[in-house]
Each structure stands twice: as structure tokens, then as C-alpha cells.
Design a protein around this motif. Sequence first.
Motif, mmCIF file in Angstrom:
data_model
loop_
_atom_site.group_PDB
_atom_site.id
_atom_site.type_symbol
_atom_site.label_atom_id
_atom_site.label_comp_id
_atom_site.label_asym_id
_atom_site.label_seq_id
_atom_site.Cartn_x
_atom_site.Cartn_y
_atom_site.Cartn_z
ATOM 1 N N GLU A 157 91.664 81.655 127.630
ATOM 2 C CA GLU A 157 90.322 81.586 127.070
ATOM 3 C C GLU A 157 89.527 80.404 127.615
ATOM 4 O OE1 GLU A 157 88.685 83.610 125.179
ATOM 5 O OE2 GLU A 157 90.304 85.056 124.958
ATOM 6 N N ALA A 158 90.204 79.318 127.947
ATOM 7 C CA ALA A 158 89.497 78.113 128.373
ATOM 8 C C ALA A 158 90.272 77.442 129.501
ATOM 9 C CB ALA A 158 89.336 77.165 127.178
ATOM 10 N N PRO A 159 90.290 78.072 130.680
ATOM 11 C CA PRO A 159 91.134 77.551 131.765
ATOM 12 C C PRO A 159 90.785 76.116 132.166
ATOM 13 C CG PRO A 159 89.692 79.330 132.544
ATOM 14 C CD PRO A 159 89.598 79.304 131.058
ATOM 15 N N LEU A 160 89.495 75.784 132.157
ATOM 16 C CA LEU A 160 89.112 74.425 132.540
ATOM 17 C C LEU A 160 89.651 73.408 131.546
ATOM 18 C CD1 LEU A 160 85.418 74.644 133.740
ATOM 19 C CD2 LEU A 160 87.427 73.977 135.051
ATOM 20 N N ALA A 161 89.490 73.732 130.263
ATOM 21 C CA ALA A 161 89.968 72.822 129.232
ATOM 22 C C ALA A 161 91.484 72.706 129.311
ATOM 23 C CB ALA A 161 89.543 73.307 127.847
ATOM 24 N N PRO B 156 95.057 66.662 140.824
ATOM 25 C CA PRO B 156 94.662 67.828 140.025
ATOM 26 C C PRO B 156 94.431 67.458 138.558
ATOM 27 C CG PRO B 156 96.968 67.988 140.706
ATOM 28 C CD PRO B 156 96.395 66.790 141.393
ATOM 29 N N PRO B 157 93.565 68.236 137.864
ATOM 30 C CA PRO B 157 93.194 67.897 136.482
ATOM 31 C C PRO B 157 94.397 67.724 135.563
ATOM 32 C CG PRO B 157 91.879 69.750 137.270
ATOM 33 C CD PRO B 157 92.866 69.433 138.339
ATOM 34 N N GLU B 158 95.402 68.614 135.693
ATOM 35 C CA GLU B 158 96.514 68.518 134.737
ATOM 36 C C GLU B 158 97.311 67.227 134.948
ATOM 37 O OE1 GLU B 158 95.862 71.137 136.597
ATOM 38 O OE2 GLU B 158 97.559 71.662 137.881
ATOM 39 N N TYR B 159 97.359 66.746 136.211
ATOM 40 C CA TYR B 159 98.050 65.482 136.493
ATOM 41 C C TYR B 159 97.294 64.324 135.843
ATOM 42 C CZ TYR B 159 99.928 61.553 139.166
ATOM 43 O OH TYR B 159 100.494 60.362 139.513
ATOM 44 N N ILE B 160 95.975 64.344 136.006
ATOM 45 C CA ILE B 160 95.143 63.268 135.446
ATOM 46 C C ILE B 160 95.240 63.255 133.927
ATOM 47 C CG2 ILE B 160 92.746 62.517 135.144
ATOM 48 C CD1 ILE B 160 92.269 63.435 138.038
ATOM 49 N N ALA B 161 95.219 64.463 133.334
ATOM 50 C CA ALA B 161 95.322 64.544 131.875
ATOM 51 C C ALA B 161 96.643 63.956 131.405
ATOM 52 C CB ALA B 161 95.194 65.996 131.419
ATOM 53 N N LEU C 15 86.230 62.253 137.536
ATOM 54 C CA LEU C 15 87.245 61.525 136.775
ATOM 55 C C LEU C 15 88.349 62.471 136.324
ATOM 56 C CD1 LEU C 15 85.121 59.200 134.449
ATOM 57 C CD2 LEU C 15 86.328 58.606 136.559
ATOM 58 N N SER C 16 87.951 63.683 135.879
ATOM 59 C CA SER C 16 88.945 64.587 135.300
ATOM 60 C C SER C 16 89.574 65.486 136.362
ATOM 61 C CB SER C 16 88.298 65.430 134.196
ATOM 62 O OG SER C 16 87.186 66.124 134.717
ATOM 63 N N GLY C 17 89.167 65.328 137.622
ATOM 64 C CA GLY C 17 89.842 66.054 138.696
ATOM 65 C C GLY C 17 89.320 67.452 138.945
ATOM 66 N N ILE C 18 88.244 67.845 138.248
ATOM 67 C CA ILE C 18 87.712 69.195 138.463
ATOM 68 C C ILE C 18 87.030 69.276 139.819
ATOM 69 C CG2 ILE C 18 85.901 70.764 137.660
ATOM 70 C CD1 ILE C 18 86.849 70.191 134.842
ATOM 71 N N ASP C 19 86.371 68.196 140.237
ATOM 72 C CA ASP C 19 85.868 68.079 141.613
ATOM 73 C C ASP C 19 86.561 66.890 142.270
ATOM 74 O OD1 ASP C 19 84.090 70.221 141.760
ATOM 75 O OD2 ASP C 19 82.542 69.098 140.684
ATOM 76 N N LYS C 20 86.630 66.941 143.617
ATOM 77 C CA LYS C 20 87.257 65.820 144.342
ATOM 78 C C LYS C 20 86.169 64.929 144.936
ATOM 79 C CE LYS C 20 91.079 68.270 143.879
ATOM 80 N NZ LYS C 20 91.455 68.130 142.452
ATOM 81 N N PRO C 21 86.322 63.610 144.804
ATOM 82 C CA PRO C 21 85.307 62.723 145.395
ATOM 83 C C PRO C 21 85.372 62.748 146.922
ATOM 84 C CG PRO C 21 87.112 61.449 144.440
ATOM 85 C CD PRO C 21 87.385 62.885 144.115
ATOM 86 N N ASP C 22 84.237 62.471 147.561
ATOM 87 C CA ASP C 22 84.206 62.383 149.023
ATOM 88 C C ASP C 22 84.559 60.965 149.492
ATOM 89 O OD1 ASP C 22 83.415 65.034 149.445
ATOM 90 O OD2 ASP C 22 81.378 64.516 148.851
ATOM 91 N N GLY C 23 84.474 59.991 148.593
ATOM 92 C CA GLY C 23 84.828 58.637 148.987
ATOM 93 C C GLY C 23 85.082 57.785 147.759
#
Lengths: 297, 555
Positions: B191-195, B395-400, B373-381
Motif C-alpha cells: 500500500e505504501a512502498p515509499l514509506a 538505499p532508503p531501507e539502509y538509511i532508515a 536524506l532518506s535515500g529516495i533520490d541520490k545526490p549528485d555531489g
Amino acid sequence: MTAIAFTQILLNGLALGAAYALIALGFVIVLNAAGAVNFAQGELVMAGGFVSIAVAPLIGEATALPGLLLLPLVMGLMGLMGAGFAWIAYFPVRKRHQVAVFVSTIAAGLVLQHLANALFGAAPRAGPPLISGNGLTVGALSISLQQIAVMVCAAVLISGTGLFLGRTQTGRQMRAVAQDPEMAAAIGIRPKRMITLSFALAIALAGAAGLLLSNQFFVSPNDGGLFMLKAYIAVTIGGWGRLDGAVIGALLIGIFETLVAALTSYLVAEALLYALLLIMLVFRPSGLLPERARARV
Amino acid sequence: MSDPRSRLALGVAAIALALYALFFAGDYALHVLTRAGIYAIAAIGYQLIFGRLGALSLAQGCFFGLGAYAAGLGALELGLGFPLTLAAGVLLPSLLAALIAIPVLRLASHYFALATLGIAQLALLVATNWTDVTGGANGLYGVPPIETGTLSFGHGLPLTLLVWACVGLALTVSHRMTAGQRGLKVETLREAPLAAAALGIDGSAIRFRFFVASAALGGLAGALQAHAVGVVSPDVLQFHVLVLILAMTVIGGRASPLGAVLGALLLVHLPEWFRDFADYYLVVYGAALLAAIIFLPRGLAGLFGKSEMPPVETADAEAPRDPAPHTLSVETVSKRFGGVTALDSVSLTLAPGEILGLIGPNGSGKTTLVNLLSGIDKPDGGRILLGDADITGKPPEYIARSGLCRSFQHPQIAPDLTVLESVEAVTAEGESAAARVTEAGLSDRANENAGTLPPAALKHLEIARALAAGASVLALDEPAAGMNEVERANLAALLKRLADAGHGILLIDHAMDFLLPLADRVICLSAGRVVAEGTPADVARDPAAINAYFGESPL
């Protein structure tokens, strides 16, 4: 391969691709309006073929342009079917997950397939030709009138659809609803009416493709799956949700199939198409060309 | 299946079915019952990927057919005996699923459906045309019936019992994969894959397991089918097999394994009951599928009601442990989308116990920063550190799991889970979900469905989940948006308590009267750059910040 043979194949492929383009165009129009895949698009092409066969006796054999005269009638009937289709298979599950629309359109396709089977039987039937007559020969190149008529019809319908969506007020409203139904409703457009219209247009195009293909390739109740798959792949190649991309993708598939089939066999062409699709999805998981819209978080 | 009522229903149904098979069913009825059992296994498998995860795999018919071919070829070409042929039938589709899982499972839903359909079409083409091995269009004949030593399960009652024992096995597998917290995780993932990712649920691993399990059960069903009918033809790989399994799952119930069994029993018996309709039977079948998806969103199983977990008392919940405090450091982080620079060399630090306000006009990059911060997008620098750990681009789950969790502007929840279940889904073993619910001020609503909560309570639920997931740093994206005065005061009190307990909080909001009194420091972003930084009072007076919000004064 001689240049003549190559041109011949290219011409055949273009005619096939032109019919695929109508199917793919309808597929994308529904995709944009409903935000969901219409899995019954192929069965609706098949239905268009059978509707053409059913109404062909109205015109009779006498005229020189049976298919061309039938085309508006078939498209009108299929448009009505499309509106009904939207109200039966789409609106009831509109607020639910995308997957629910997948399943409801699979079910609707199943009904159409088995209905055609029960009414017309499983054997392939030939639809009315667009133009009667043999064709012409330019040097060593033989061009069937039928093929030219298919290409011209498809070109007219595709550009007509493009103009309708791009230049008319109704077309702009349909695109507005496709982009953002809530915003469109807020400025006084009625989303349900526009979505119904989109289904009608898309399925009228599918019906036209059914008529265009029914003479050369025959039509049988179990054809739907392959048509749907070709449209689906065309839209994937052309960029999910892009009208122009769908047409280009469909033309490419038509030429690819005809060319590979001529060099090897139809079987290899089919297998190679799926294999290339899978390879493409491995390396470009979000499609070959950029998608129309990106989800916001 | 864990509550007493469902267990009773399962027991009664199993006994009724057994009595029917033993005393009332003739040879033909047993044959039909066997067929129903075989399809029930495939449907229970399909439910895992389609029903539980909501991924429309169009390859379940393919897995079924491959299982049949593997068992048939194993028996005819390799001379394998009974248990080994079933093993082959399970193994081949499982291997294929494992092989394609990684590229296929990351696709968006419409491409996932297409890719699985493409694989199924390829398998069909191979089976039809690789005549030397598969027998081509004629298929394989004379697959031996199941025999082991002196026991023969060739046909009739023994075969029916064997198949239904396998149904029991499939139910057990399915139960083990979806019971308790596992089921709650899967529901959140669907239901909430991002979350789910932002709360540390490892979606890829769960999807992989479920996809392979669905293939294994599909293959088992196919292998049983090969033995039961003695013939394997390309027909087992046709699209209609998938549609039948799909219809059983939809009509029976998306998430109830017993529903899948019911769907299989119904759809296999229907043609027997509707023989008189001849060709039109299949039209009715399609219409029934359409009616089921429209009128029975939960299938037949939904008619019997949701199996409720017993309400949980939250009053005596023990105080939760607080995670080890971490300092968040963002060092010159940049992000571009095409030609647009969304974030340009942004740096900040957030200490444990601190509330850092992040303000800026729409489009200034606030949400982009939270996405990085939450890993949903990756920074360029640039670099992002949590304590000493570099979490840049992880990845988000690692950061969480490292201790940074976020909330979303539009809450991402599983509407059918209760508040307590939603929190339970991400609570570490040995910790109390109820305590987190209480901590977030939701104990009155613990047993309400998340989908029925008012917006303010949803924000609290997101915070409760983040705490349960072990967050030491919280990044909250406009939590007070749309709240009234009382709700804002409640939220402010909660955030203060959390900060006092040592959590670092990055707080995005537009409502200055809410944010400024609450924040220890404030940073103002404009067009992706930090334009002002300092105490709330300083930033509120800072010309650059005022300019960012109101633009050049037209006066």
C-alpha cells in the motif's frame, strides 16, 4: 536481397505497422485518460473485425469501395461500444488500484473473445476489402491497392486524431483531463464525459484497425492477445504515454516483424521481438524514450 | 488464520471436503476435485505475488506450464521417480523466477506486467517449436502416474488425497510467509512502498521471496497436473491458464488463502454445473470475473468479514527505549534534475535533541533535501553523515535502519491496517508497538483503521512508525499542514518531548507561527541555496529570507 524485394518488404511492413499504429494510438489515449492499461484493446480490434463482417452485407458486393464505405459505420458502432466499455469496465473500478483496471479489462476482453467465439465460431473469417481491385505494378514492384488504402486510411485517421486532440476545444479538454482530472474539473470540464469520449475515440480507432486488418490477415476470436501485446510493446518503445511515440513504435514493430519474418520466419520474428523487449527493459527499466510525466513524492 | 473463528471455519471446511471425497464423490467427481486442488495450489502461489504484493505477474501460467514440462520430461527422459519429478517441477520455474526477479521486480507495475507476459510468450514459443525436446505442438505423452514403492496415487481417491495434502502444504507455506508481523510488513509494502522503504522494510528481499515462492507453487501444481492427466502439451503455457488462476484469486479473495481454495473449487466446478450453456459458459465466466472485481473487491472471502486481531490494551505499555543519538551532517550536497539545479551545495548539521526548522518558498528544494536524506533520490555531489556513518546515496531501507526516518507531505499509509498494526509492522523484536502508539498520543485510536484517520492523526501515525522503526533523527515534511490550532499545539508538544528525549528533528513547515517558537535554529532555502541561517528570531528578520519568501518588493 535485391533493392526491389527490400522495398516490397518495407511497404508490407509499413502497411502492417500503420494498422498497429491505430491500435497503439487507442491504447495510449485510454492510458492517458484513465491512467491505466486497457488489456482488452486487442479484443476490441478483433471485435472491430467481426463488426465489419457483420455489417458488410449492408453494402453488398456491388460497390467498388466496400470497406471504405463501411469504415465510418464501423467506427461509429465501435465508438458506442467504447463508451459502454468505459462505463462497464472502467468507471466502477476507477478509484481503486491500477491493477484492478488491468483485471477488469482482462475480464471484459475475455467476454468479447468468447462472445465472438460463440457468435461467429473459432475459424478465421475474411473481412471486406477496403477497395476491390488488384493493384498496380511499378516496374518489378507490385503494390496492392488494399495496402495503399490501409496506409492512406491509417494516415488520415492518425493525423485526424492528432488534429482533434491538438486543435479542437474538446480535444484540449480531453488532454486536460488526462493530465489532471481534479484541476480540469475545477475549471469546469467534466472529467467523466471526457474520459468516456476518450474511450470512445480509442476504441473507434481499434475498430478501424480491425477493419483494416480483417481482409488481408483475416480475423478470429483468439487474435486479441497478440494485437494488445503489439500495442503494449509499441507504447513501451515509444515512451509511456506519448501519442507520437506510440505511432513510431508501432511502425517500427510492423517493419521489424515483416523484415525479420522475410529473412527467417514469422516465429523467429515473434521470439526476437519479445527477447528485444526484455533486453530493453533490463537496460532501460523506465522505457526507451522519456515518459510523459514523472511521479512526485 | 490465527484467530479462533477462522481456524474453526478451516476445520469445518476441511472435514466437509474430506467427507465429500471419501463417501459421496464418484470417479468423475474425484477427478474434478483433484483438478480443483491442483489449481488451488497455483492460485495460493499467485496470491503471494498478485494478492499480497499487488504485482500483476502474468507469468504464473508460465510457471505452471514449466512445472508440468519439467515433471513430464524428468519422468520420460531422465527416468526420475515420483518425489523427484515433483522436485523438478518446483525447481525449474523457481530457478527461472530467481533469474528474472532482479531485472523484472524493479520495473514499474505496467512494465512488470508486460515483461512477465513477454517471458510467458517466449516460453510458449519455445515449447511449441523446440520439437526435439518438448514434442512440439503434440506435447509429451505417457507421463507415468504417481507411484512410490507399493503405493499408487495414479487416480481416484489416493490421487485426490495426495493433491489436497499438497494444498495443505501450500497453505502452510503461504501462512508462514504472511502471518503476524511479516504480513503487516507486506501490507505496508503493497500500500505504501515509499514509506515501507523509508521505515527500513527491505522490499526487494520480500518481493524476491514472494515471486520465487509463487513460481515454486505454480510449478508444483503443474507437475501434479502432468502426472494426473499423463499429457503435457503447449496448452499448459497458454494465456488462458494464467487468466483462470487470476480469476480464482480475484473471485476467491485477494489476500485470503482459503478464498483462493474456494475460488479454485468454484471455477473448476462451474463448467460442470453450466454444461447446458455450451459456448456461452465462457462468456459467463468472463462476466463473473468482471462482476467479482467490481462488486467484490475482497472476493468471496470478503463476504465472511475481515479476520480481526484482538484489540490490544495500550494503557500499561512500558516506556520505549530511545535509540542511540546521532548527529546528522550534510556537507555541500547538490542535486540536479536535467538542467535544473534543485539543490546547490547545501550544508547543515542537526544535533541530538535539536529541532532544526527548514523554511523556503515552494520549489526551493526542501522536499528534495528530505528525499536525498532518506535515500529516495541520490545526490549528485556532497556527503551525508549520520554520526560517523556515511549514508550518501545509500538505499532508503539502509538509511532508515541506520536511524534516520522521514514523514511524507502526503501521508503514505496502508489504509486497511489499524494504527497499532501499522506501527507493529516496523517495530523491532522485543519492543512494544503499543508503547510507540501511546508515545505519539494515539492510544485512543490504536484499533482504528489507518484509512479512516483524520489528517492530523495520520501525521502522528507517521511519527509513531518512524519511532518504532528506531529513528534517532526525524525528517518531517510539512507535518502541520492543514492542522487547526489545537492539533498544532498537540504536535508541537509531541515534537518537544521527542527532542527532549534526544531525537534530532528536521522540521519543514510554512506556518511560521508554528515553526519559529518550536525550532532551536532555522535554515532558509531559496532556489536550492541556503540564504539565511540562525536563531528563529534572526532568520525572521533576515532580509535574504524575507526576500526569498516575498520576492523583490514591488513598492
